[in-house]
Scaffold this motif. Structure first.
Motif, PDB file in Angstrom:
ATOM      1  N   ALA A 412      43.212  45.508  31.027  1.00 19.69           N
ATOM      2  CA  ALA A 412      42.446  45.579  29.786  1.00 19.69           C
ATOM      3  C   ALA A 412      43.102  44.727  28.692  1.00 19.69           C
ATOM      4  N   ILE A 413      44.421  44.806  28.591  1.00 17.84           N
ATOM      5  CA  ILE A 413      45.139  44.028  27.584  1.00 17.84           C
ATOM      6  C   ILE A 413      44.955  42.533  27.828  1.00 17.84           C
ATOM      7  N   ASP A 414      45.025  42.114  29.091  1.00 20.10           N
ATOM      8  CA  ASP A 414      44.825  40.691  29.407  1.00 20.10           C
ATOM      9  C   ASP A 414      43.447  40.221  28.947  1.00 20.10           C
ATOM     10  N   GLU A 415      42.434  41.049  29.144  1.00 21.61           N
ATOM     11  CA  GLU A 415      41.085  40.675  28.712  1.00 21.61           C
ATOM     12  C   GLU A 415      40.983  40.663  27.191  1.00 21.61           C
ATOM     13  N   ILE A 416      41.617  41.638  26.539  1.00 21.22           N
ATOM     14  CA  ILE A 416      41.566  41.723  25.076  1.00 21.22           C
ATOM     15  C   ILE A 416      42.236  40.500  24.440  1.00 21.22           C
ATOM     16  N   ARG A 417      43.315  40.016  25.035  1.00 19.69           N
ATOM     17  CA  ARG A 417      43.994  38.831  24.490  1.00 19.69           C
ATOM     18  C   ARG A 417      43.050  37.627  24.403  1.00 19.69           C
ATOM     19  N   SER A 418      42.067  37.569  25.284  1.00 24.38           N
ATOM     20  CA  SER A 418      41.149  36.420  25.317  1.00 24.38           C
ATOM     21  C   SER A 418      40.030  36.521  24.282  1.00 24.38           C
ATOM     22  N   LEU A 419      39.899  37.670  23.606  1.00 25.79           N
ATOM     23  CA  LEU A 419      38.847  37.823  22.599  1.00 25.79           C
ATOM     24  C   LEU A 419      39.165  36.961  21.376  1.00 25.79           C
ATOM     25  N   ASN A 420      38.170  36.291  20.848  1.00 28.24           N
ATOM     26  CA  ASN A 420      38.379  35.396  19.704  1.00 28.24           C
ATOM     27  C   ASN A 420      38.889  36.130  18.476  1.00 28.24           C
ATOM     28  N   ALA A 421      38.501  37.368  18.340  1.00 25.70           N
ATOM     29  CA  ALA A 421      38.872  38.124  17.140  1.00 25.70           C
ATOM     30  C   ALA A 421      40.328  38.604  17.159  1.00 25.70           C
ATOM     31  N   ILE A 422      40.988  38.548  18.316  1.00 24.76           N
ATOM     32  CA  ILE A 422      42.366  39.051  18.434  1.00 24.76           C
ATOM     33  C   ILE A 422      43.357  37.923  18.145  1.00 24.76           C
ATOM     34  N   LYS A 423      44.114  38.065  17.065  1.00 23.04           N
ATOM     35  CA  LYS A 423      45.140  37.068  16.735  1.00 23.04           C
ATOM     36  C   LYS A 423      46.413  37.306  17.537  1.00 23.04           C
ATOM     37  N   ASN A 424      46.815  38.575  17.637  1.00 20.47           N
ATOM     38  CA  ASN A 424      48.112  38.874  18.251  1.00 20.47           C
ATOM     39  C   ASN A 424      48.162  40.347  18.628  1.00 20.47           C
ATOM     40  N   ILE A 425      49.018  40.653  19.624  1.00 18.94           N
ATOM     41  CA  ILE A 425      49.315  42.041  19.991  1.00 18.94           C
ATOM     42  C   ILE A 425      50.823  42.214  19.839  1.00 18.94           C
ATOM     43  N   PRO A 426      51.296  42.585  18.636  1.00 14.41           N
ATOM     44  CA  PRO A 426      52.738  42.615  18.357  1.00 14.41           C
ATOM     45  C   PRO A 426      53.505  43.666  19.151  1.00 14.41           C
ATOM     46  N   SER A 427      52.846  44.792  19.495  1.00 17.99           N
ATOM     47  CA  SER A 427      53.617  45.896  20.079  1.00 17.99           C
ATOM     48  C   SER A 427      52.810  46.624  21.144  1.00 17.99           C
TER      49      SER A 427
END
Length: 432
Positions: A412-427
């Protein structure tokens, strides 16, 4: 009858051990039966405050482990080599061994135990885990009637000190690390501590003792604290948690064959949990089994006094057995270690746990809905989703999951990283 020991190393723990043995007054009577016959050091010229006869000091460590007059070799030099080779050579020459070397035991324990059983000598290692906390002997003896289910521990004082300072004083990781190094709590190269490697060595030893099998050290999942920020500490506080570096050994229920989960990583620990209040350089190990339930061992996890206390206790155990078993042909099964088969270790992807995740997102409608949809598509159930503020132009969103399979969460995280609205996942931090 006096028993002679050969001491390999006269550093912090070696000096502490010698001090105890040289001052037996008020201690157990067995301490008076122990004589320091030889001490191996790096340099004969170094000035030492401990008064030892110069004739017992030597730089020839091999001569100590092969000396026919030595009964017990105490290895306190650390590191993998020459410690491993010296331990094995001592065993082949019929010496009992006491060691504080968790790295050697975690990686070469099966080889060392097999050699010791063949030679009918003991290898004891209470000081290798938890400093002065008695945990190795209880797992082998006092708690041996239990079926163990979980061992969860704070087993590295350096990382616990760093996280405590970050929590209590709001200091960043890099600044606390420098302070820990200045105080002697952290090495010049702190990788083994802050990278979780030291804790992984220790949990592999405890798991082998508790679950009765060999552990491949490389199968222990390991994640350190170098990415923990003051923001994570702050959010943990707001959510009712503290962050600790935990070492976890868990037996998967009803698995056939038996499967273990072994992992080391930073963890959100509820403030109500017994481990949440273990601060500074202290260690604590929570053991859960049947019919015992839970019991926690707590105390100083490092330092000259605590570690030397454990070293001398092991020496006394051996001396006590030798007093009552003078033919030396039969090993006490409660003291000796002889795991036969390797434990099956679960992939980290198959672990079920909760997660805390912090996202930086574009401030556009529907972002939270997109997150929920992706997590749901991967069977990741969410406990809470909260927008907690802004960093510049980006919204900061914190997600806490229910118990989920880690492999599903990572997809799920891998897919979320590809969303245009997601800049970063710091933690991304697991939750106990």
């Amino acid at each position: 009858m006096a028993f002679k020991i050969g001491l390999l190393g006269l550093g912090t723990v070696g000096t502490g051990t010698a001090e105890i043995l040289l001052n037996p007054e008020g201690r157990h009577p067995l301490v008076k039966d122990i004589t320091i016959a030889q001490v191996g050091v790096k340099s004969l010229e170094k000035q030492r405050y401990l008064a030892l006869p110069t004739e017992i000091l030597t730089t020839d460590l091999e001569a100590i482990v092969t000396n026919p007059d030595i009964d017990i070799v105490v290895e306190l030099i650390g590191g993998l080599e020459p410690a491993r080779s010296l331990i094995l050579k001592a065993i082949t020459h019929g010496k009992h061994v006491v060691t504080a070397n968790k790295a050697v035991i975690a990686r070469f324990g099966p080889e060392i135990y097999a050699a010791a059983n063949e030679a009918k000598v003991y290898v004891l290692l209470e000081a290798a885990v938890g400093g002065g906390i008695p945990i190795v002997e209880p797992l082998k003896q006092s708690l041996g009637a239990n079926r163990f289910e979980n061992i969860i521990g704070i087993v590295n004082g350096t990382t616990n000190y760093i996280l405590t300072q970050m929590t209590q004083n709001g200091v960043d990781f890099a600044d606390v690390l420098k302070e820990a190094q200045a105080l002697g709590y952290a090495e010049a190269d702190p990788t083994a501590d802050v990278g979780g490697l030291d804790a992984a060595d220790k949990i592999s030893i405890l798991a082998s003792l508790a679950f009765g099998g060999k552990i491949n050290r490389e199968d222990v999942y390991c994640e350190g604290i170098t990415n923990i920020t003051s923001s994570d500490i702050s959010y943990a506080e707001k959510l009712g948690f503290v962050i600790k570096l935990l070492a976890i050994a868990h037996k998967v229920p009803k698995s056939d064959p038996e499967i273990l989960q072994l992992r080391v990583h930073p963890t959100f620990v509820p403030k109500s949990h017994p481990l949440a209040n273990i601060n500074g350089v202290n260690n604590a190990i929570l053991v859960e089994g049947h019919p015992l339930g839970q019991v926690m061992f707590y105390g100083p996890g490092a330092g000259a006094g605590p570690t030397a206390s454990a070293v001398v206790a092991d020496i006394m155990n051996i001396v006590g057995v030798l007093h009552s078993n003078k033919d030396g042909k039969t090993l006490d099964p409660l003291l000796s270690s002889s795991p036969q088969n390797y434990c099956q270790i679960s992939s980290i992807d198959d672990v079920y746990t909760r997660f805390y995740t912090r996202f930086l997102c574009a401030d556009v409608p529907g972002v939270i809905g997109h997150l929920g949809t992706v997590f749901g598509d991967h069977e990741v159930s969410l406990e809470s989703v909260v927008q907690i503020g802004f960093q510049g132009d980006f919204a900061e969103i914190v997600v806490v999951t229910h118990q989920v399979r880690e492999g599903n969460f990572r997809k799920a995280i891998d897919e979320i990283r590809s969303l245009n609205a997601i800049k970063n996942i710091p933690s991304i931090i697991r939750v106990l």
